[in-house]
Design an enzyme around this catalytic site. Sequence first.
Site, PDB file in Angstrom:
ATOM      1  N   HIS A 121       7.255  -0.997   0.814  1.00  0.00           N
ATOM      2  CA  HIS A 121       7.132  -2.293   0.117  1.00  0.00           C
ATOM      3  C   HIS A 121       7.123  -2.003  -1.396  1.00  0.00           C
ATOM      4  O   HIS A 121       6.097  -2.154  -2.062  1.00  0.00           O
ATOM      5  CB  HIS A 121       5.842  -2.989   0.571  1.00  0.00           C
ATOM      6  N   ARG A 166       3.141  -9.927  -9.019  1.00  0.00           N
ATOM      7  CA  ARG A 166       4.383  -9.862  -8.238  1.00  0.00           C
ATOM      8  C   ARG A 166       5.488 -10.576  -9.010  1.00  0.00           C
ATOM      9  O   ARG A 166       6.620 -10.104  -9.071  1.00  0.00           O
ATOM     10  CB  ARG A 166       4.198 -10.531  -6.863  1.00  0.00           C
ATOM     11  N   ARG A 209      13.760  -9.025   3.418  1.00  0.00           N
ATOM     12  CA  ARG A 209      12.513  -8.620   4.088  1.00  0.00           C
ATOM     13  C   ARG A 209      12.814  -8.507   5.560  1.00  0.00           C
ATOM     14  O   ARG A 209      13.225  -9.483   6.200  1.00  0.00           O
ATOM     15  CB  ARG A 209      11.398  -9.639   3.839  1.00  0.00           C
ATOM     16  N   CYS A 232      -2.820  -6.078  -1.196  1.00  0.00           N
ATOM     17  CA  CYS A 232      -1.554  -6.805  -1.390  1.00  0.00           C
ATOM     18  C   CYS A 232      -1.636  -8.245  -0.905  1.00  0.00           C
ATOM     19  O   CYS A 232      -0.845  -9.086  -1.331  1.00  0.00           O
ATOM     20  CB  CYS A 232      -0.418  -6.061  -0.687  1.00  0.00           C
ATOM     21  N   GLN A 253       5.814  -4.627  -4.142  1.00  0.00           N
ATOM     22  CA  GLN A 253       4.360  -4.775  -4.171  1.00  0.00           C
ATOM     23  C   GLN A 253       3.725  -3.685  -5.027  1.00  0.00           C
ATOM     24  O   GLN A 253       2.839  -3.946  -5.834  1.00  0.00           O
ATOM     25  CB  GLN A 253       3.807  -4.684  -2.736  1.00  0.00           C
ATOM     26  N   ASP A 293      -5.342  -2.408   3.209  1.00  0.00           N
ATOM     27  CA  ASP A 293      -4.354  -3.373   3.706  1.00  0.00           C
ATOM     28  C   ASP A 293      -4.750  -3.723   5.140  1.00  0.00           C
ATOM     29  O   ASP A 293      -5.615  -3.069   5.736  1.00  0.00           O
ATOM     30  CB  ASP A 293      -2.942  -2.754   3.642  1.00  0.00           C
TER      31      ASP A 293
END
Length: 313
Positions: free
Chosen positions: A138, A301, A111, A273, A141, A233
């Site tokens: 991402h 996830r 990440r 998310c 996700q 988001d």
Amino acid sequence: MLPLQKKIKGRDLLTLADYSGEEINVILDIAAEIKQMHQKNMATPYLSGKTLGMIFQKSSTRTRVSFEVGMYQLGGQALFLSDQDIQLGRGETIADTAKVLSGFVDGIMIRTFKQSDVEEMAEHASVPVINGLTDLTHPCQILADLLTIREHKGRLTGLKLAYIGDGNNIAHSLLLGCSKVGIDITVATPPLYQPDMMMLDLAKQAAALNGSKVELGHDPVAAVSGADILVTDVWASMGQESESGQRTQAFAPYQVNSRLVSYAKPDYIFLHCLPAHRGEEVTAEIVDGLHSVVWDEAENRLHAQKAILALLL
Ligand code: CP
Ligand code: NVA
């Protein structure tokens, strides 16, 4: 092992652009199977003796815990490597880090900020590299999101998804993922916060191949109208904290609230998310309301990533 599973083995997961709709569906099928086995308390020791190195240059709750627990449940183990602690944070190069870690671990999750850093890691690592979020994308996700949508809607193709908010990493990976699996996606952002045009182009090319639609606009009501799935988001992503004042102003008309969702289909589902900021991009009554599937989404996830790990490693 099925031919498509064989095709995925040993690969990196840097962006969903590198995976076909068929391959994404294979990952989702395995994820659903692994989830069922987990719910029945059946063992899934597919990665016994294997180790995943997890490099974090940004904070994380879901990604860290789901990868770590996922490896454990697959019979392997995970190492949390904060850049505060490893030499990468003191200037050791990505290439050297990739080569050294490849001698110890069977896969690397990273990440970080720049997508090019993840690409560089993959170029120099001899083990699969998984993108655990960059400023641009991402993918893990969005695989969990697609699994959640499939569970709640029973299918993917022919659905309409509206993404409201910042043209960020989540918007980009949703554009790629939806266009590949046949979901029509409309993105509504403030004019100054549009998605990256290269990401939009890639999604449009995939949509043309897969019979889905990709639209970009600035009107949240038009985007949400008739949608089966609503997604938003945060307005300021990790690394953009200093812009939060100006962003709050620009994004105010894009809040997902009871007025906006009234334009969606009556049986719409809401995804985020997480982490969520109640009262900013979404109101509490929506994120905590009856149409919200964010807790399933977060749990998925784990299942989606176990499928990724089992297939790649
Ligand atoms: N959604 C997500 O990636 O959460 P974390 O930042 O907690 O990992
Ligand atoms: N867009 C957000 C997603 C967090 C999971 C960020 O990059 O901070």
